[in-house]
Design a protein around this motif. Structure first.
Motif, PDB file in Angstrom:
ATOM      1  N   LEU A  55      46.816  33.115  50.468  1.00 51.44           N
ATOM      2  CA  LEU A  55      46.724  31.657  51.078  1.00 51.44           C
ATOM      3  C   LEU A  55      46.431  31.681  52.433  1.00 51.44           C
ATOM      4  N   GLY A  56      45.963  30.574  53.184  1.00 55.86           N
ATOM      5  CA  GLY A  56      45.992  30.491  54.426  1.00 55.86           C
ATOM      6  C   GLY A  56      47.294  30.279  54.919  1.00 55.86           C
ATOM      7  N   ASP A  57      47.206  30.514  56.426  1.00 58.11           N
ATOM      8  CA  ASP A  57      48.600  30.444  57.243  1.00 58.11           C
ATOM      9  C   ASP A  57      49.465  29.369  56.819  1.00 58.11           C
ATOM     10  N   GLN A  58      49.037  28.106  57.299  1.00 57.74           N
ATOM     11  CA  GLN A  58      49.971  26.908  56.808  1.00 57.74           C
ATOM     12  C   GLN A  58      50.228  26.569  55.469  1.00 57.74           C
ATOM     13  N   GLN A  59      49.202  27.027  54.538  1.00 60.30           N
ATOM     14  CA  GLN A  59      49.244  26.636  53.260  1.00 60.30           C
ATOM     15  C   GLN A  59      50.415  27.709  52.612  1.00 60.30           C
ATOM     16  N   ALA A  60      50.379  28.931  53.045  1.00 60.69           N
ATOM     17  CA  ALA A  60      51.516  29.804  52.842  1.00 60.69           C
ATOM     18  C   ALA A  60      52.849  29.367  53.240  1.00 60.69           C
ATOM     19  N   ALA A  61      52.999  28.759  54.588  1.00 58.63           N
ATOM     20  CA  ALA A  61      54.149  28.338  54.852  1.00 58.63           C
ATOM     21  C   ALA A  61      54.550  27.029  53.935  1.00 58.63           C
ATOM     22  N   LEU A  62      53.666  26.336  53.519  1.00 59.05           N
ATOM     23  CA  LEU A  62      53.888  25.240  52.419  1.00 59.05           C
ATOM     24  C   LEU A  62      54.760  25.711  51.246  1.00 59.05           C
ATOM     25  N   VAL A  63      54.049  26.679  50.729  1.00 59.09           N
ATOM     26  CA  VAL A  63      54.567  27.518  49.581  1.00 59.09           C
ATOM     27  C   VAL A  63      55.913  28.026  49.904  1.00 59.09           C
ATOM     28  N   GLY A  64      55.913  28.639  51.040  1.00 63.99           N
ATOM     29  CA  GLY A  64      57.047  29.434  51.306  1.00 63.99           C
ATOM     30  C   GLY A  64      58.281  28.360  51.491  1.00 63.99           C
ATOM     31  N   GLN A  65      57.923  27.030  51.895  1.00 62.04           N
ATOM     32  CA  GLN A  65      59.245  26.131  51.958  1.00 62.04           C
ATOM     33  C   GLN A  65      59.168  25.539  50.556  1.00 62.04           C
ATOM     34  N   ALA A  66      58.459  25.712  49.371  1.00 67.82           N
ATOM     35  CA  ALA A  66      58.586  25.152  48.235  1.00 67.82           C
ATOM     36  C   ALA A  66      58.638  23.815  48.192  1.00 67.82           C
ATOM     37  N   CYS A  67      57.366  23.508  48.813  1.00 71.51           N
ATOM     38  CA  CYS A  67      57.119  21.982  48.882  1.00 71.51           C
ATOM     39  C   CYS A  67      55.984  21.557  47.765  1.00 71.51           C
ATOM     40  N   PHE A  68      56.340  21.507  46.395  1.00 72.45           N
ATOM     41  CA  PHE A  68      55.351  21.377  45.421  1.00 72.45           C
ATOM     42  C   PHE A  68      55.237  20.022  44.961  1.00 72.45           C
ATOM     43  N   LYS A  69      56.114  19.146  45.511  1.00 70.94           N
ATOM     44  CA  LYS A  69      56.010  17.743  44.974  1.00 70.94           C
ATOM     45  C   LYS A  69      55.181  16.997  45.854  1.00 70.94           C
ATOM     46  N   PRO A  70      54.457  15.590  45.455  1.00 66.66           N
ATOM     47  CA  PRO A  70      53.834  15.029  46.330  1.00 66.66           C
ATOM     48  C   PRO A  70      54.796  14.300  47.328  1.00 66.66           C
ATOM     49  N   GLY A  71      54.539  14.164  48.689  1.00 68.60           N
ATOM     50  CA  GLY A  71      55.515  13.647  49.585  1.00 68.60           C
ATOM     51  C   GLY A  71      56.228  14.586  50.325  1.00 68.60           C
ATOM     52  N   GLU A  72      56.460  15.834  49.785  1.00 66.51           N
ATOM     53  CA  GLU A  72      57.208  17.175  50.412  1.00 66.51           C
ATOM     54  C   GLU A  72      56.156  17.636  51.501  1.00 66.51           C
ATOM     55  N   ALA A  73      57.011  17.819  52.703  1.00 65.06           N
ATOM     56  CA  ALA A  73      56.169  18.254  53.932  1.00 65.06           C
ATOM     57  C   ALA A  73      57.138  19.310  54.731  1.00 65.06           C
ATOM     58  N   LYS A  74      56.381  20.357  55.475  1.00 62.86           N
ATOM     59  CA  LYS A  74      56.857  21.223  56.319  1.00 62.86           C
ATOM     60  C   LYS A  74      56.249  21.186  57.565  1.00 62.86           C
ATOM     61  N   ASN A  75      56.924  21.527  58.580  1.00 60.87           N
ATOM     62  CA  ASN A  75      56.414  21.614  59.992  1.00 60.87           C
ATOM     63  C   ASN A  75      56.606  22.945  60.593  1.00 60.87           C
ATOM     64  N   THR A  76      55.510  23.640  61.055  1.00 54.62           N
ATOM     65  CA  THR A  76      55.804  24.896  61.620  1.00 54.62           C
ATOM     66  C   THR A  76      55.889  24.829  63.104  1.00 54.62           C
ATOM     67  N   TYR A  77      56.888  25.257  63.888  1.00 60.22           N
ATOM     68  CA  TYR A  77      57.008  25.290  65.216  1.00 60.22           C
ATOM     69  C   TYR A  77      56.734  26.481  65.842  1.00 60.22           C
ATOM     70  N   GLY A  78      55.444  26.551  66.441  1.00 60.96           N
ATOM     71  CA  GLY A  78      55.181  27.767  66.953  1.00 60.96           C
ATOM     72  C   GLY A  78      54.680  27.567  68.470  1.00 60.96           C
ATOM     73  N   THR A  79      53.510  28.345  68.924  1.00 60.64           N
ATOM     74  CA  THR A  79      52.810  27.972  70.235  1.00 60.64           C
ATOM     75  C   THR A  79      52.249  26.583  70.176  1.00 60.64           C
ATOM     76  N   GLY A  80      51.981  26.068  68.866  1.00 60.87           N
ATOM     77  CA  GLY A  80      51.282  24.821  68.532  1.00 60.87           C
ATOM     78  C   GLY A  80      52.680  24.490  67.488  1.00 60.87           C
ATOM     79  N   CYS A  81      52.402  23.146  66.960  1.00 58.15           N
ATOM     80  CA  CYS A  81      53.021  22.638  65.679  1.00 58.15           C
ATOM     81  C   CYS A  81      51.791  22.490  64.453  1.00 58.15           C
ATOM     82  N   PHE A  82      52.225  22.635  63.397  1.00 59.32           N
ATOM     83  CA  PHE A  82      51.549  22.117  62.022  1.00 59.32           C
ATOM     84  C   PHE A  82      52.297  21.767  61.069  1.00 59.32           C
ATOM     85  N   MET A  83      51.650  20.492  60.720  1.00 64.62           N
ATOM     86  CA  MET A  83      52.470  19.930  59.571  1.00 64.62           C
ATOM     87  C   MET A  83      51.452  19.662  58.383  1.00 64.62           C
ATOM     88  N   LEU A  84      52.095  19.991  57.201  1.00 64.60           N
ATOM     89  CA  LEU A  84      51.411  19.852  56.153  1.00 64.60           C
ATOM     90  C   LEU A  84      52.352  19.134  55.020  1.00 64.60           C
TER      91      LEU A  84
END
Length: 277
Positions: free
Chosen positions: A29-58
């Motif tokens: 898995l790619g970096d942010q895609q892996a975080a989406l899976v790690g947050q168990a966002c498997f349903k449409p409309g579920e979202a995660k945001n990773t706060y690091g040097t920058g932010c990446f929301m999926l």
């Protein structure tokens, strides 16, 4: 012209070097895609945001890619075995945690990044100070590489506490811009924002993020969700987990923030940044 989409969760082979010889290589898995899976966002409309040097929301958009008209990226999220691929909308922000580092390294207002929360709590608000941290241009949803940073609202009243608070609020304001763009593109309303990454230990930031979104913010117990997501994908591939439903059950929440800011304060603060007309 693009490569075939294949599974993110299958056994691709085994290692042949000790001390892990014979161990299956099974998650991809790619970096942010892996975080989406790690947050168990498997349903449409579920979202995660990773706060690091920058932010990446999926945000998960299910089995059909959503083409963005509001400055986001359409991306493959994951594919488990023979099931169809799932897609996501992605919004990237260049400068969030990096702004805290700038406050530490360039201005010397704090000794270490974690000190910013205590400094920001020495004041009750931002004193009218707002940051646009476009140090290297603006990413989603603007994509303006010639934009540059701005500090607005400075008066003699302002002290370093106000600046520290404005630095944290700049992250939350930028995340709201991406959340708003995701909603316009997908037609789906965010119920809760799942968060991870180094900045989520900052309770003041997380509360303000909930306030400015008017949505609950939930911090995962395991904040290194990229590694967790890769492990989840590998675990399903080798049968350690039976399916993604088991991953949802396995997910654990560390803390949840509910919005407490009134609507007038929320919108007036957002308008003051110049982002909403």
């Amino acid at each position: 012209m693009l490569p075939k989409i294949v599974s993110s969760s299958e056994v691709y082979g085994t290692t042949n070097l000790p001390p892990v010889a014979g161990v299956a290589i099974a998650g991809d898995l790619g970096d942010q895609q892996a975080a989406l899976v790690g947050q168990a966002c498997f349903k449409p409309g579920e979202a995660k945001n990773t706060y690091g040097t920058g932010c990446f929301m999926l945000m998960n958009t299910a089995e059909k890619p959503v083409r963005s008209n509001f400055g986001l990226l359409s991306t493959v999220a994951y594919k488990f075995g023979a099931k169809p691929a799932s897609y996501a909308l992605e919004g990237s922000i260049a400068i969030t945690g990096a702004l805290v580092q700038w406050l530490r390294d360039n201005l010397g207002l704090i000794e270490k990044s974690s000190d910013i929360e205590a400094l920001a709590q020495t004041v009750s608000d931002n004193g009218g100070v707002y940051f646009v941290p476009a140090f290297s241009g603006l990413y989603a949803p603007y994509w303006k590489d010639d934009a540059r940073g701005v500090i607005a609202g400075l008066t003699r009243f302002v002290n370093k506490g106000h600046i520290a608070r404005a630095v944290l609020e700049a992250t939350a304001f930028q995340v709201r811009e991406v959340v708003d763009a995701v909603a316009r593109d997908s037609g789906m309303t965010l119920d809760v924002l799942r968060v991870d990454g180094g900045m989520v230990v900052n309770d003041l930031l997380m509360q303000f993020q909930s306030d400015i979104l008017a949505k609950p913010v939930v911090r995962a117990r395991v904040i290194e969700t990229t590694a967790l997501g890769a492990a989840y994908a590998a675990g399903v591939a080798v049968g350690f987990f039976q399916n993604t439903d088991e991953l949802v059950v396995n997910s654990a929440i560390d803390q949840r923030w509910e919005p407490t800011m009134d609507e007038e304060s929320r919108e007036s603060g957002y308008i003051a940044t110049g982002r909403k007309q």
